[in-house]
Design a protein around this motif. Structure first.
Motif, PDB file in Angstrom:
ATOM      1  N   ARG A 169       0.856  -1.188   0.000  1.00 34.89           N
ATOM      2  CA  ARG A 169       0.000   0.000   0.000  1.00 34.89           C
ATOM      3  C   ARG A 169       0.889   1.235   0.000  1.00 34.89           C
ATOM      4  NH1 ARG A 169      -5.288   0.488   0.911  1.00 34.89           N
ATOM      5  NH2 ARG A 169      -6.120   2.539   1.398  1.00 34.89           N
ATOM      6  N   GLU A 219      -8.309   5.977  -4.376  1.00 33.52           N
ATOM      7  CA  GLU A 219      -7.567   4.729  -4.171  1.00 33.52           C
ATOM      8  C   GLU A 219      -7.610   3.926  -5.466  1.00 33.52           C
ATOM      9  OE1 GLU A 219      -7.361   2.066  -0.286  1.00 33.52           O
ATOM     10  OE2 GLU A 219      -9.108   1.557  -1.469  1.00 33.52           O
ATOM     11  N   TYR A 220      -6.434   3.498  -5.933  1.00 32.55           N
ATOM     12  CA  TYR A 220      -6.323   2.839  -7.232  1.00 32.55           C
ATOM     13  C   TYR A 220      -5.550   1.522  -7.092  1.00 32.55           C
ATOM     14  CZ  TYR A 220      -7.458   7.641  -8.424  1.00 32.55           C
ATOM     15  OH  TYR A 220      -8.053   8.871  -8.474  1.00 32.55           O
ATOM     16  N   GLU A 221      -6.019   0.536  -7.839  1.00 31.56           N
ATOM     17  CA  GLU A 221      -5.425  -0.798  -7.746  1.00 31.56           C
ATOM     18  C   GLU A 221      -4.183  -0.910  -8.620  1.00 31.56           C
ATOM     19  OE1 GLU A 221      -6.990  -5.393  -7.662  1.00 31.56           O
ATOM     20  OE2 GLU A 221      -7.804  -4.086  -9.217  1.00 31.56           O
ATOM     21  N   ALA A 223      -1.754  -3.593 -10.474  1.00 33.59           N
ATOM     22  CA  ALA A 223      -1.749  -4.964 -10.980  1.00 33.59           C
ATOM     23  C   ALA A 223      -0.395  -5.270 -11.581  1.00 33.59           C
ATOM     24  CB  ALA A 223      -2.837  -5.154 -12.032  1.00 33.59           C
ATOM     25  N   ARG A 236      -1.283  -7.976  -6.269  1.00 32.15           N
ATOM     26  CA  ARG A 236      -1.924  -6.676  -6.323  1.00 32.15           C
ATOM     27  C   ARG A 236      -1.470  -5.795  -5.165  1.00 32.15           C
ATOM     28  NH1 ARG A 236      -8.082  -8.883  -7.509  1.00 32.15           N
ATOM     29  NH2 ARG A 236      -7.540 -10.216  -9.271  1.00 32.15           N
ATOM     30  N   TRP A 238      -2.219  -1.355  -3.643  1.00 34.09           N
ATOM     31  CA  TRP A 238      -3.087  -0.182  -3.750  1.00 34.09           C
ATOM     32  C   TRP A 238      -2.244   1.077  -3.657  1.00 34.09           C
ATOM     33  CZ3 TRP A 238      -8.031  -0.837  -5.126  1.00 34.09           C
ATOM     34  CH2 TRP A 238      -8.579  -2.107  -4.939  1.00 34.09           C
ATOM     35  N   ASN A 424      -6.154 -11.018   1.455  1.00 36.01           N
ATOM     36  CA  ASN A 424      -6.840 -10.781   0.183  1.00 36.01           C
ATOM     37  C   ASN A 424      -6.260 -11.658  -0.916  1.00 36.01           C
ATOM     38  OD1 ASN A 424      -8.825  -8.225  -0.222  1.00 36.01           O
ATOM     39  ND2 ASN A 424      -7.570  -7.967   1.595  1.00 36.01           N
TER      40      ASN A 424
END
Length: 455
Positions: A169, A219-221, A223, A236, A238, A424
């Motif tokens: 994160r 907030e953006y993921e 990948a 993944r 964030w 997760n």
């Protein structure tokens, strides 16, 4: 005739679907609107060619369809037609390449005022490093990477104030350009945030980079856009774009390399006092108690125990209404005042002799062995656990506990909290076990593992 009309209808239908399609680019959250422009130009050029070629095909089918009263004529060369085709093709290629080359030039030209953030990729997780007050990242050496030095930090004094972000994160300040330095510990990865319209490969042995200016809070993921292994889809993280003052507060909360080096060694003796309340459920030697659904703790690595206790303590685990045992565990974890107390307790538990699980009461271990090949990438061939992939030891855990946890992961009862990134990841991996039978089969195999082959 029918074929020609089919081609025409398919062409027109494709254009209408493109215009009215419900799928669009994600909202832009950076300065790279030029990326969208190049995408639109590419779509227009290739779309025009698609329509022209297919309508020409339909015209050819109609104009030159078979007739008994005429024969085909062979024309070996048509310089005029070849000239027009060469000219039109050259213009089309230039229209595709020129905008991209211009954007690429800007993409690799980093502004002088950009601050740096290092992104480190590893199967199958992300970590980050930011410079401290000196504004300079310390030197690293991949040969120094191990469990105690996850970034491969050297003795460079400039690295002592570097901020280390171990969880996947990252916060970025809005409106400020940032240069992302990318490196990999193992294989090819690719750092991509769709909303930023920016991505780049992480290549082992070198440092790549790109830059951007975040423009929209949110907030953006993240990948991994490179096929990097069995858990590629679950790799993944964030990125949260916040106001600069919020970013500064967050940055000051992150541990430095000096903090990492100066951390006190845990005290197992102090941990023994903390364990007094644990023993009632988990046994005097961490052997567990099936009658009250308390799993064994003996054999669990201190880093994993510490992480789970912290998750319980801050409410990232044990708060789901269907996780009865987790809810019971939370009050005990909250008795631990801080990270030092957790580390002391974990160090004491680490001194227990690992237990051997009894054979599973259900499931087919032979079928489970095939399913476990995926699990082995993180947890080890013999269930010994792999710290580098944050995969805990499984050998020695009883079937009833493993089944319960896998079912909880599959159903999202455990692991879906935003502050449990590895949980997760495990939720996604658990979906590979398609039903209860698969869960019981893989657990039956795990109960046969002893981990002695590695130890």
């Amino acid at each position: 005739m029918i074929i020609a009309w089919v081609v025409i209808l398919l062409t027109l239908g494709s254009v209408v679907f493109y215009v009215l399609s419900p799928w669009h680019l994600t909202p832009l959250a950076s300065n790279w609107g030029a990326m969208d422009s190049t995408i639109h130009i590419t779509a227009l050029v290739t779309g025009a060619v698609f329509v022209a070629v297919n309508l020409f095909l339909a015209w050819v089918i109609l104009r030159y369809r078979h007739r008994a009263d005429r024969r085909a004529h062979f024309d070996p060369e048509n310089k005029r037609l070849e000239g027009w085709l060469t000219l039109v093709t050259s213009l089309g290629i230039a229209a595709l390449l020129a905008p991209g080359l211009w954007v690429w030039g800007a993409f690799v030209s980093v502004p002088e005022e950009a601050h740096e953030v290092e992104v480190v990729g590893q199967q199958w997780r992300w970590s980050f490093r930011l410079p401290g007050e000196d504004g300079e990242l310390g030197r690293v050496d991949t040969r120094l990477i191990d469990e105690t030095n996850p970034f491969g930090m050297t003795e460079d004094p400039a690295g002592l104030d570097d901020r280390l972000v171990m969880e996947p994160r990252l916060l970025l300040p809005m409106g400020q350009p940032v240069k992302l330095l990318l490196r990999s510990k193992d294989v090819l990865h690719n750092f991509q945030v769709a909303n930023f319209r920016a991505k780049m490969d992480l290549v082992p042995g070198q440092v790549s980079y790109f830059w951007l200016t975040p423009t929209e809070a949110g907030e953006y993921e993240v990948a991994c856009a490179e096929l990097c292994g069995i858990a590629h889809f679950a790799m993944r993280a964030w990125v949260e774009v916040v106001e600069p003052e919020v970013f500064e507060v967050w940055l000051a909360e992150q541990p430095t390399q000096a903090d990492w080096l100066a951390r006190a060694n845990p005290d197992p003796t102090a941990g023994q006092a903390h364990y007094a309340s644990c023993a009632a459920c988990h046994g005097a030697n961490g052997e567990g108690n099936a009658n009250i659904q308390a799993p064994p703790l003996a054999g669990m690595a201190p880093w994993y125990l510490s992480r789970q206790l912290e998750l319980f303590r801050r409410g990232a685990r044990g708060t789901h209404p269907e996780d009865t045992q987790g809810q019971q565990m939370r009050p005990f974890a909250q008795q631990l005042a801080d990270g030092a107390a957790i580390a002391d307790l974990a160090a004491y538990i680490a001194g227990f002799e690992p237990v051997q699980a009894s054979p599973a009461e259900s499931g087919n271990a032979r079928r489970g062995a095939r399913l476990y090949r995926t699990c082995a990438n993180c947890h080890g061939e013999w269930g010994q656990g792999i710290p580098a992939t944050q995969g805990p030891r499984l050998a020695g855990l009883p079937d009833w506990y493993l089944i319960r946890q896998l079912e909880h992961f599959r159903e999202g009862i455990r692991g879906r909290h935003a502050d449990d990134p590895y949980g997760n990841q495990m939720v996604d991996m658990a979906q590979m076990l398609v039903n209860r039978r698969a869960v019981e089969d893989v657990v039956a195999h795990i109960t046969t593992l002893t981990a002695t082959e590695e130890e």
